[in-house]
Design an enzyme around this catalytic site. Sequence first.
Site, PDB file in Angstrom:
ATOM      1  N   SER A 189     -16.326  60.240 -16.089  1.00  0.00           N
ATOM      2  CA  SER A 189     -17.191  59.289 -15.393  1.00  0.00           C
ATOM      3  C   SER A 189     -18.367  60.008 -14.745  1.00  0.00           C
ATOM      4  O   SER A 189     -18.184  60.906 -13.924  1.00  0.00           O
ATOM      5  CB  SER A 189     -16.394  58.541 -14.307  1.00  0.00           C
ATOM      6  OG  SER A 189     -17.256  57.877 -13.415  1.00  0.00           O
ATOM      7  N   GLU A 190     -19.569  59.607 -15.101  1.00  0.00           N
ATOM      8  CA  GLU A 190     -20.769  60.236 -14.558  1.00  0.00           C
ATOM      9  C   GLU A 190     -20.844  60.070 -13.041  1.00  0.00           C
ATOM     10  O   GLU A 190     -21.113  61.027 -12.312  1.00  0.00           O
ATOM     11  CB  GLU A 190     -22.013  59.619 -15.209  1.00  0.00           C
ATOM     12  CG  GLU A 190     -23.329  60.191 -14.707  1.00  0.00           C
ATOM     13  CD  GLU A 190     -24.530  59.468 -15.283  1.00  0.00           C
ATOM     14  OE1 GLU A 190     -25.587  60.102 -15.431  1.00  0.00           O
ATOM     15  OE2 GLU A 190     -24.405  58.253 -15.583  1.00  0.00           O
ATOM     16  N   LYS A 215       2.759  59.869 -20.878  1.00  0.00           N
ATOM     17  CA  LYS A 215       2.876  60.975 -19.920  1.00  0.00           C
ATOM     18  C   LYS A 215       4.123  61.813 -20.200  1.00  0.00           C
ATOM     19  O   LYS A 215       4.120  63.031 -20.014  1.00  0.00           O
ATOM     20  CB  LYS A 215       2.895  60.445 -18.483  1.00  0.00           C
ATOM     21  CG  LYS A 215       1.598  59.785 -18.038  1.00  0.00           C
ATOM     22  CD  LYS A 215       0.423  60.759 -18.063  1.00  0.00           C
ATOM     23  CE  LYS A 215       0.447  61.733 -16.927  1.00  0.00           C
ATOM     24  NZ  LYS A 215      -0.743  62.618 -16.895  1.00  0.00           N
ATOM     25  N   LYS A 248       6.656  57.407 -13.817  1.00  0.00           N
ATOM     26  CA  LYS A 248       6.736  56.415 -14.894  1.00  0.00           C
ATOM     27  C   LYS A 248       7.059  57.053 -16.241  1.00  0.00           C
ATOM     28  O   LYS A 248       7.301  56.354 -17.232  1.00  0.00           O
ATOM     29  CB  LYS A 248       5.425  55.626 -14.967  1.00  0.00           C
ATOM     30  CG  LYS A 248       5.198  54.761 -13.723  1.00  0.00           C
ATOM     31  CD  LYS A 248       3.830  54.125 -13.717  1.00  0.00           C
ATOM     32  CE  LYS A 248       3.659  53.259 -12.464  1.00  0.00           C
ATOM     33  NZ  LYS A 248       3.743  54.025 -11.212  1.00  0.00           N
ATOM     34  N   VAL A 293      -1.664  49.410  -4.695  1.00  0.00           N
ATOM     35  CA  VAL A 293      -1.502  48.089  -4.075  1.00  0.00           C
ATOM     36  C   VAL A 293      -2.045  48.053  -2.654  1.00  0.00           C
ATOM     37  O   VAL A 293      -2.417  46.989  -2.157  1.00  0.00           O
ATOM     38  CB  VAL A 293      -0.014  47.659  -4.057  1.00  0.00           C
ATOM     39  CG1 VAL A 293       0.510  47.468  -5.457  1.00  0.00           C
ATOM     40  CG2 VAL A 293       0.839  48.630  -3.272  1.00  0.00           C
ATOM     41  N   ALA A 297      -5.566  66.722 -14.453  1.00  0.00           N
ATOM     42  CA  ALA A 297      -5.325  65.455 -13.751  1.00  0.00           C
ATOM     43  C   ALA A 297      -5.938  64.270 -14.487  1.00  0.00           C
ATOM     44  O   ALA A 297      -5.782  63.129 -14.055  1.00  0.00           O
ATOM     45  CB  ALA A 297      -5.886  65.531 -12.334  1.00  0.00           C
ATOM     46  N   SER A 332     -14.879  64.493 -22.046  1.00  0.00           N
ATOM     47  CA  SER A 332     -13.445  64.250 -22.153  1.00  0.00           C
ATOM     48  C   SER A 332     -12.681  65.548 -22.377  1.00  0.00           C
ATOM     49  O   SER A 332     -13.165  66.469 -23.037  1.00  0.00           O
ATOM     50  CB  SER A 332     -13.177  63.289 -23.324  1.00  0.00           C
ATOM     51  OG  SER A 332     -11.810  63.239 -23.648  1.00  0.00           O
ATOM     52  N   ILE A 361      -0.530  67.102 -14.142  1.00  0.00           N
ATOM     53  CA  ILE A 361      -0.167  66.084 -13.154  1.00  0.00           C
ATOM     54  C   ILE A 361       0.540  64.964 -13.890  1.00  0.00           C
ATOM     55  O   ILE A 361      -0.066  64.240 -14.691  1.00  0.00           O
ATOM     56  CB  ILE A 361      -1.425  65.528 -12.434  1.00  0.00           C
ATOM     57  CG1 ILE A 361      -2.269  66.663 -11.862  1.00  0.00           C
ATOM     58  CG2 ILE A 361      -1.003  64.525 -11.360  1.00  0.00           C
ATOM     59  CD1 ILE A 361      -1.574  67.520 -10.846  1.00  0.00           C
ATOM     60  N   VAL A 408       0.546  57.354  -5.142  1.00  0.00           N
ATOM     61  CA  VAL A 408      -0.122  57.958  -3.995  1.00  0.00           C
ATOM     62  C   VAL A 408      -0.917  56.888  -3.263  1.00  0.00           C
ATOM     63  O   VAL A 408      -1.510  56.003  -3.882  1.00  0.00           O
ATOM     64  CB  VAL A 408      -1.039  59.131  -4.400  1.00  0.00           C
ATOM     65  CG1 VAL A 408      -0.213  60.333  -4.790  1.00  0.00           C
ATOM     66  CG2 VAL A 408      -1.980  58.743  -5.526  1.00  0.00           C
TER      67      VAL A 408
END
Length: 638
Positions: A306-307, A416, A404, A451, A358, A336, A400, A444
């Site tokens: 993301s720029e 993952k 899940k 949430v 990460a 990427s 990282i 985290v």
Amino acid sequence: MQKRLFILLLDALFLPMLLWASLSLGKNEVMFPHAGEWWIFPLALAISFPVFINFGLYRAVLRYFRNQTISAILLSTLITTIIWAITVKVTGMADLTKSGVILYWLSTFTFIAGSRLQIQQWLYGTNNDNKTSRKRVYIYGAGESGTKLAALLDGDPAYVVEGFIDDNASLRGWNMLGFDVQSYDKTAATLMNAPENTEVIIAMPSIDREERQFIIERLEPFPVKVRIIPAIEDFASGNFRVSDIKDIDIDDLLGREPVSPDKQLLPANIHGKTVLISGAGGSIGSELCRQALNLRPKKLVLLELSEFALYKIEQELNEILSSMHFSVEIERVLGSSGDITLLDKLFSRNEIQTVYHAAAYKHVPLVEENSVAGIKNNVFGTKTLAEKSLASKVETFILISTDKAVRPTNVMGCTKRIAEMVLQSLANSKNCETTFSMVRFGNVLGSSGSVVPKFRQQIADGGPITVTHKEITRYFMSIPEAVQLVIQAGAMAKGGDVFVLDMGESVKITDLATKMISLAGLQLKDQYNPDGDIEVKYSGLRPGEKLYEELLIGDNVSGTKHSRIMQANEEFLSKSQLEVLLKNLQNTLTDDNLDEIKKSLTKIVSGYTPWENTANNDSAISNDDKGKVIPIKKSYPV
């Protein structure tokens, strides 16, 4: 300044007149001072002005009269009268009567209080003493911080300080700055029926997290907003403002008292080294950048897709560096972690020694709907970066991971787990010179997609709060604690290690929602309280979601030298076996056939059960099923 000068001149004009009238009335005759008696009038002013200034009677005119304002006027006029009378008596300047002295004190008090009240009404109108538009505040803690806060709020027209709450028996019944100190038990009945805009501000910055949580939970049943003053060093600096009082964050309840880090583990993979952080602009990646910077690396390479996120974290790091007495070279790389051409150039110009990976797509429903993108990024992106790190003889590679990944029911968790297996297989291949490890933990606080910020916004919008299922639970940890543990875990790795962070105890999301409602000073709206403020609605589990998350696949777990870091011993596939399965998975991606993709995933991760094949999706919950407001339960221990 003009107001203060006007009040001072007013006192200078009227106090001598009041003194003359009081002495005349005390003798029942008009007083005609002799030559030496004239000095009693300037003496009265010379004594009064320093005392009045010391008591704050010449500060800017307050919008509101308070009990301590009246007390200050009463005490200051009494002191000036006594000092003046003793001085006159000792020097023999004039013959005084007791009634004249008492009349002088009473008339001075009446004039000072009346003039301030009249000026206040001229300046601010006659209706400004209406408390309904002002916040009523109880200060929890009558110590030094509490009294400083009371003095600060007392000068703010937006607040009315109602008193102190303190369970210290030695303070009970005291009056601090004009405000009563009462125990929690005595104040509870008042708080239960508190008006709408009532707040309790916790002014005990030196207490630990456990004590703070205890106080917050005591206040939770009351219809009051709970806020807190900042850390003791911020408050003690003297630059504290009312705007610095902060809302109680759910982090204060879910977080834990931090454990002192191991001073040898923290810098091991960072100090003096060239460190690459992928996903550097994300929640975990950006905190990795901050903590790594403080450990003085030789160079930080920030890899981010993301720029905006890359620009933001680079600006933040430069700002941090500007206040430090050392320099760190920072390289920004936009792209990427799966772009092999980009990685070839990046590694060729940098002798990278440590990699923190990460970068990942982690939003469960989004990855479920965009499985191909999730697999390419989370599996093959990790594989590309790990293999490039191995080929470039990177010393340490830390992935990282997530809870899940354990017995996943969603594509995100499955990808993952495969990423973990990629590292495990590389670590056990021949001639591996890179120490690969992975660190697995739960949610985290405050991360994108969490949430907590979502609930906070829903409360601000007036509700309802949406929860997927009334029984859903999750583990939570603060971002700084998670990152600090990740850094220390990576320093303990020997190769192929699966580290699991001690997340404490899982939290029922419904309890989290109701607690956030209470902390905002609002009431839960449900069948037991139809006139409440915020309703909790259940929408059903989203695709890929589980009711409960786990941190371990099996029971084969051992401790480490750090009390909050465990090490799991889990089975994995050999490099050759995994290569065949990943090749088949890659082939299914070209057809974009979700059924075939998920079949390929099940062949790689034996514990993966696609969500549509589980009972989790039968999750419609009636709102009539909701229970009463209850504290966050501590259950499901790691």
